[in-house]
Design a protein around this motif. Structure first.
Motif, PDB file in Angstrom:
ATOM      1  N   ILE A  91     125.741  74.802   5.502  1.00 41.92           N
ATOM      2  CA  ILE A  91     124.622  75.714   5.267  1.00 41.92           C
ATOM      3  C   ILE A  91     123.518  74.985   4.500  1.00 41.92           C
ATOM      4  CG2 ILE A  91     123.891  77.763   3.977  1.00 41.92           C
ATOM      5  CD1 ILE A  91     126.696  78.942   4.579  1.00 41.92           C
ATOM      6  N   MET A  92     123.936  74.199   3.492  1.00 47.14           N
ATOM      7  CA  MET A  92     122.979  73.463   2.665  1.00 47.14           C
ATOM      8  C   MET A  92     122.240  72.421   3.499  1.00 47.14           C
ATOM      9  SD  MET A  92     121.965  73.477  -0.496  1.00 47.14           S
ATOM     10  CE  MET A  92     120.274  72.967  -0.285  1.00 47.14           C
ATOM     11  N   ASN A  93     122.962  71.765   4.380  1.00 46.27           N
ATOM     12  CA  ASN A  93     122.347  70.761   5.242  1.00 46.27           C
ATOM     13  C   ASN A  93     121.273  71.390   6.132  1.00 46.27           C
ATOM     14  OD1 ASN A  93     122.580  67.844   6.201  1.00 46.27           O
ATOM     15  ND2 ASN A  93     122.825  68.922   8.138  1.00 46.27           N
ATOM     16  N   LYS A  94     121.575  72.554   6.685  1.00 44.81           N
ATOM     17  CA  LYS A  94     120.616  73.275   7.540  1.00 44.81           C
ATOM     18  C   LYS A  94     119.383  73.678   6.733  1.00 44.81           C
ATOM     19  CE  LYS A  94     120.476  77.011  10.961  1.00 44.81           C
ATOM     20  NZ  LYS A  94     119.278  77.727  10.504  1.00 44.81           N
ATOM     21  N   ILE A  95     119.600  74.172   5.534  1.00 40.31           N
ATOM     22  CA  ILE A  95     118.493  74.582   4.670  1.00 40.31           C
ATOM     23  C   ILE A  95     117.582  73.386   4.386  1.00 40.31           C
ATOM     24  CG2 ILE A  95     117.907  75.359   2.329  1.00 40.31           C
ATOM     25  CD1 ILE A  95     120.487  77.066   2.412  1.00 40.31           C
ATOM     26  N   LEU A  96     118.190  72.249   4.077  1.00 42.81           N
ATOM     27  CA  LEU A  96     117.414  71.042   3.767  1.00 42.81           C
ATOM     28  C   LEU A  96     116.601  70.564   4.970  1.00 42.81           C
ATOM     29  CD1 LEU A  96     120.064  69.068   1.676  1.00 42.81           C
ATOM     30  CD2 LEU A  96     117.846  69.850   0.841  1.00 42.81           C
ATOM     31  N   LEU A  97     117.243  70.546   6.146  1.00 42.50           N
ATOM     32  CA  LEU A  97     116.565  70.056   7.348  1.00 42.50           C
ATOM     33  C   LEU A  97     115.381  70.946   7.732  1.00 42.50           C
ATOM     34  CD1 LEU A  97     119.616  69.004   9.566  1.00 42.50           C
ATOM     35  CD2 LEU A  97     118.022  67.492   8.370  1.00 42.50           C
ATOM     36  N   GLU A  98     115.448  72.214   7.378  1.00 39.86           N
ATOM     37  CA  GLU A  98     114.383  73.157   7.728  1.00 39.86           C
ATOM     38  C   GLU A  98     113.348  73.315   6.615  1.00 39.86           C
ATOM     39  OE1 GLU A  98     116.511  76.717   8.625  1.00 39.86           O
ATOM     40  OE2 GLU A  98     117.160  76.028  10.617  1.00 39.86           O
ATOM     41  N   SER A  99     113.568  72.670   5.477  1.00 38.48           N
ATOM     42  CA  SER A  99     112.736  72.899   4.295  1.00 38.48           C
ATOM     43  C   SER A  99     111.406  72.161   4.298  1.00 38.48           C
ATOM     44  CB  SER A  99     113.508  72.487   3.036  1.00 38.48           C
ATOM     45  OG  SER A  99     113.655  71.075   2.973  1.00 38.48           O
ATOM     46  N   GLY A 100     111.340  71.050   5.050  1.00 42.75           N
ATOM     47  CA  GLY A 100     110.152  70.208   4.999  1.00 42.75           C
ATOM     48  C   GLY A 100     110.310  69.031   4.057  1.00 42.75           C
ATOM     49  N   ALA A 101     111.463  68.941   3.399  1.00 40.61           N
ATOM     50  CA  ALA A 101     111.732  67.811   2.503  1.00 40.61           C
ATOM     51  C   ALA A 101     111.843  66.524   3.319  1.00 40.61           C
ATOM     52  CB  ALA A 101     113.026  68.047   1.731  1.00 40.61           C
ATOM     53  N   ASN A 102     111.405  65.393   2.740  1.00 42.89           N
ATOM     54  CA  ASN A 102     111.533  64.124   3.457  1.00 42.89           C
ATOM     55  C   ASN A 102     112.958  63.601   3.337  1.00 42.89           C
ATOM     56  OD1 ASN A 102     111.782  62.452   1.023  1.00 42.89           O
ATOM     57  ND2 ASN A 102     109.584  62.773   0.729  1.00 42.89           N
ATOM     58  N   ILE A 103     113.282  62.569   4.109  1.00 47.58           N
ATOM     59  CA  ILE A 103     114.668  62.086   4.182  1.00 47.58           C
ATOM     60  C   ILE A 103     115.161  61.564   2.830  1.00 47.58           C
ATOM     61  CG2 ILE A 103     113.994  59.774   4.934  1.00 47.58           C
ATOM     62  CD1 ILE A 103     117.170  61.764   5.926  1.00 47.58           C
ATOM     63  N   LYS A 104     114.269  60.969   2.045  1.00 46.90           N
ATOM     64  CA  LYS A 104     114.679  60.468   0.731  1.00 46.90           C
ATOM     65  C   LYS A 104     115.080  61.623  -0.177  1.00 46.90           C
ATOM     66  CE  LYS A 104     113.368  57.221  -2.899  1.00 46.90           C
ATOM     67  NZ  LYS A 104     112.359  56.223  -3.348  1.00 46.90           N
ATOM     68  N   GLU A 105     114.309  62.700  -0.147  1.00 42.29           N
ATOM     69  CA  GLU A 105     114.625  63.878  -0.960  1.00 42.29           C
ATOM     70  C   GLU A 105     115.917  64.535  -0.489  1.00 42.29           C
ATOM     71  OE1 GLU A 105     110.210  65.479  -2.259  1.00 42.29           O
ATOM     72  OE2 GLU A 105     110.832  65.723  -0.173  1.00 42.29           O
ATOM     73  N   ILE A 106     116.067  64.634   0.814  1.00 49.13           N
ATOM     74  CA  ILE A 106     117.294  65.228   1.367  1.00 49.13           C
ATOM     75  C   ILE A 106     118.515  64.423   0.935  1.00 49.13           C
ATOM     76  CG2 ILE A 106     118.566  65.617   3.525  1.00 49.13           C
ATOM     77  CD1 ILE A 106     115.899  66.391   4.813  1.00 49.13           C
ATOM     78  N   ASN A 107     118.398  63.109   0.967  1.00 51.95           N
ATOM     79  CA  ASN A 107     119.530  62.260   0.596  1.00 51.95           C
ATOM     80  C   ASN A 107     119.866  62.358  -0.885  1.00 51.95           C
ATOM     81  OD1 ASN A 107     120.243  61.264   3.104  1.00 51.95           O
ATOM     82  ND2 ASN A 107     118.810  59.560   3.008  1.00 51.95           N
TER      83      ASN A 107
END
Length: 255
Positions: free
Chosen positions: A157-173
């Motif tokens: 669920i968290m991964n989906k939220i992050l991918l849809e948030s607009g955060a860049n890959i560095k922030e997601i990681n």
């Protein structure tokens, strides 16, 4: 030859030049009972090694595993049965490896199963063992292993939220690293007390090693406070599952 054909040839050459089969033996060689690793202009020599454990995680894992088999066969040094974790599209069984077909870009239960197997595989290492870790893009999703107290479903669920948030890959990681048992250098901790050497094939602009597969073997200096700032920046803190919120809050208190 037309300009288009010339450009295509240049492109093909560039792709070929970074294929594991064409580059790995430039960085690792086996001579008798010595394993020689090239680090820039220097060499790291592992001698008096009892056992070698090869681990391949990422979308290029199959090719990496096949090449490692050739390198060790040529050097007459027997490696232990390795682990290979790769996505469905690139999955192929490689002899001498326990092979896992995992989910990408969305993590799944196969990846969780592979991660648990990996932890158990590394749990009985000794100080004279050497773990060789070959990492390529996609490893973050392919080997999901939530931190204690977090369920896989919540991580998804968290991964989906992050991918849809607009955060860049560095922030997601940065967020992913603090929710994982493997990412952010945690894979190296599991290998203690053995020697560890990682080989990282970059698919990240700028080659930030901490961003490739969320830096499984790279020290991470980000904090839980950074994680919370990112989640607040994109206004998704209220969407975060309860157990993950608790994990982040507890981590912030321990700093």
């Amino acid at each position: 030859m037309s300009v288009t054909e010339q450009l295509l040839e240049i492109f093909k050459y560039g792709v070929s030049s970074v294929q594991p089969n064409n580059i790995l033996d430039n960085f690792i060689k086996v001579q008798n009972k010595k394993i020689i690793v090239k680090e820039g202009s220097k060499q790291k020599i592992y001698s008096k090694i009892n056992r070698v454990f090869p681990i391949c995680i990422g979308k290029a894992s199959v090719d990496m595993a096949k090449k490692i088999k050739k390198i060790f066969k040529k050097g007459n040094f027997k490696a232990e049965k390795g682990i290979l974790i790769v996505n469905k599209e690139n999955f192929t069984e490689v002899e001498g490896f326990k092979c896992f077909n995992s989910g990408h870009p969305i993590p799944n239960k196969n990846g969780f199963k592979a991660s648990k197997f990996l932890e158990n595989y590394l749990s009985k290492l000794e100080k004279d063992d050497l773990v060789l870790i070959f990492i390529s893009g996609g490893g973050s999703a392919l080997a999901p292993y939530p931190a204690n107290g977090i369920k896989l479903e919540e991580k998804l669920i968290m991964n989906k939220i992050l991918l849809e948030s607009g955060a860049n890959i560095k922030e997601i990681n940065i967020v992913r690293k603090h929710l994982s048992k493997l990412k952010g250098g945690n894979l190296v901790k599991i290998c203690n007390p053995a020697h560890v050497h990682s080989f990282i094939l970059s698919d990240v602009i700028g080659d930030d090693l901490g961003s490739i597969a969320s830096g499984m073997t790279i020290y991470d200096n980000s904090t839980f406070t950074n994680v919370k700032k990112i989640l607040n920046k994109y206004k998704i803190w209220t969407k975060v599952p309860k157990n993950i919120k608790n994990h982040i809050n507890n981590g912030e208190k321990k700093k």
